[in-house]
Design an enzyme around this catalytic site. Structure first.
Site, short mmCIF file in Angstrom:
data_model
loop_
_atom_site.label_atom_id
_atom_site.label_comp_id
_atom_site.label_asym_id
_atom_site.label_seq_id
_atom_site.Cartn_x
_atom_site.Cartn_y
_atom_site.Cartn_z
N SER A 1 0.83 -1.20 0.00
CA SER A 1 0.00 0.00 0.00
C SER A 1 0.87 1.25 0.00
CB SER A 1 -0.96 -0.05 1.20
OG SER A 1 -1.97 0.93 1.08
N ASP B 1 -5.71 -4.31 -1.99
CA ASP B 1 -4.65 -3.92 -1.06
C ASP B 1 -3.93 -5.14 -0.48
OD1 ASP B 1 -3.23 -2.94 1.24
OD2 ASP B 1 -4.53 -1.19 1.26
#
Length: 328
Positions: free
Chosen positions: A33, A201
């Site tokens: 991320s 993610d």
């Protein structure tokens, strides 16, 4: 290894400046991320000072919430985006920024992992080189179609794609796809393009895989492996989330994703190579941060890394790593 944490990743820039001031240079980098963003910029050759300038003058954080035409409809727009596109925001602004920043360093429109290939060191086994050290950058993402963690670019090979030809900016865009907040990235599996993989993610499965670059037990590491961890004041303590709607559920999922994964393992692992950066009151999706808030996160990263490096030594690191591997 850089942890995920959304906008709190601004703190990484301060930490990177402290490492540069101490004379460190990064060899291989990996992240999830926000950590993937920092890692990609490092791999591309950006200095901490350049990254701070980008953060302060070139990135409009409000535009990260790019809802598109449908999403701008009053009251119902974001919910229609969620219904029809599986996320409140498109993520196109972020992807465009990443492509522009990479283009400026490499002088080409499409930067791929082939542009980040490292030479094979004499001490690298063929397996270690291909799986961990061939590419300067490694991006962590979650393939929810296959229910598995992905380390990019290597793992796209299982989808019939060429890892070297995979676009760097797209890999980072995958890794920042906070479920419900950003639309997932869908990639076609070859040779049949009918099957699409949904990727979100990396923090959904592993927000901080610090062991990724570790040498096998019994081997002396050629360089240190550091982990940069975004640390909230209540980290490690039970936290109660009041969930009453899809929005609060999403917020709770993001918080869990960015704080709970890998923390149990860290309680038992060697923490002496991990820089814990306090992130204060800020959350992963605070894209409306004022400049003063960004400066606070930057300063927190710089101070935490500086204090860590003041007491760190290579000899102690080697002794600690050898002791850890001897126990395994």
């Amino acid at each position: 290894m850089f942890e995920g944490g959304g906008v709190k990743g601004i703190a990484f820039v301060g930490a990177l400046q402290a490492f540069e001031d101490a004379g460190f240079h990064w060899q291989n980098v990996a992240g999830t991320s926000a950590g993937a963003v920092a890692s990609a910029l490092i791999a591309a050759g950006y200095s901490a000072a350049e990254m701070r300038e980008i953060m302060e003058t070139r990135v409009d954080f409000h535009k990260m919430m790019d809802a598109g035409t449908l999403g701008r409809l009053p009251f119902v727009g974001q919910w229609l985006n969620l219904l029809f596109h599986e996320g409140f925001y498109h993520g196109d602004y972020f992807l465009g920024v990443m492509r522009e920043l990479l283009r400026e360093k490499f002088g080409k429109e499409r930067v791929t992992f082939a542009d980040l290939v490292m030479p094979k060191e004499p001490t690298d086994s063929e397996e270690a080189y291909l799986s961990r050290f061939k590419y300067r950058l490694h991006v962590v993402a979650s393939n929810i179609t296959r229910n598995e963690l992905m380390i990019l670019p290597q793992d796209v090979g299982r989808l019939g794609l060429d890892p070297a030809d995979f676009e760097v900016a797209l890999a980072v865009r995958m890794s920042i796809s906070i479920p419900y907040f950003f639309m997932p990235v869908k990639i076609a599996e070859k040779p049949s393009k009918r099957s699409r993989q949904w990727v979100v993610d990396g923090g959904l499965l592993s927000n901080f895989p610090i062991q990724y670059f570790d040498s096998p037990p019994g081997e002396t590491p050629p360089w240190p492996t550091f982990g940069l961890l975004l640390w909230e004041p209540t980290a490690g303590q039970p936290h109660y989330e009041r969930i009453r709607s899809l929005i609060s559920m999403t917020r709770a999922m993001v918080r869990t994703m960015n704080t709970a994964h890998d923390r149990k393992a860290l309680e038992e692992a060697d923490l002496k190579r991990i820089i814990k950066i306090p992130t204060g009151k800020y959350s992963a999706t605070d894209f409306d941060l004022a400049l003063a808030d960004r400066d606070w996160l930057y300063d927190s990263g710089y101070q935490a890394a500086g204090e860590f490096l003041d007491r760190w030594s290579w000899d102690n690191y080697l002794a600690e790593r050898q002791a850890v591997t001897a126990e395994k």
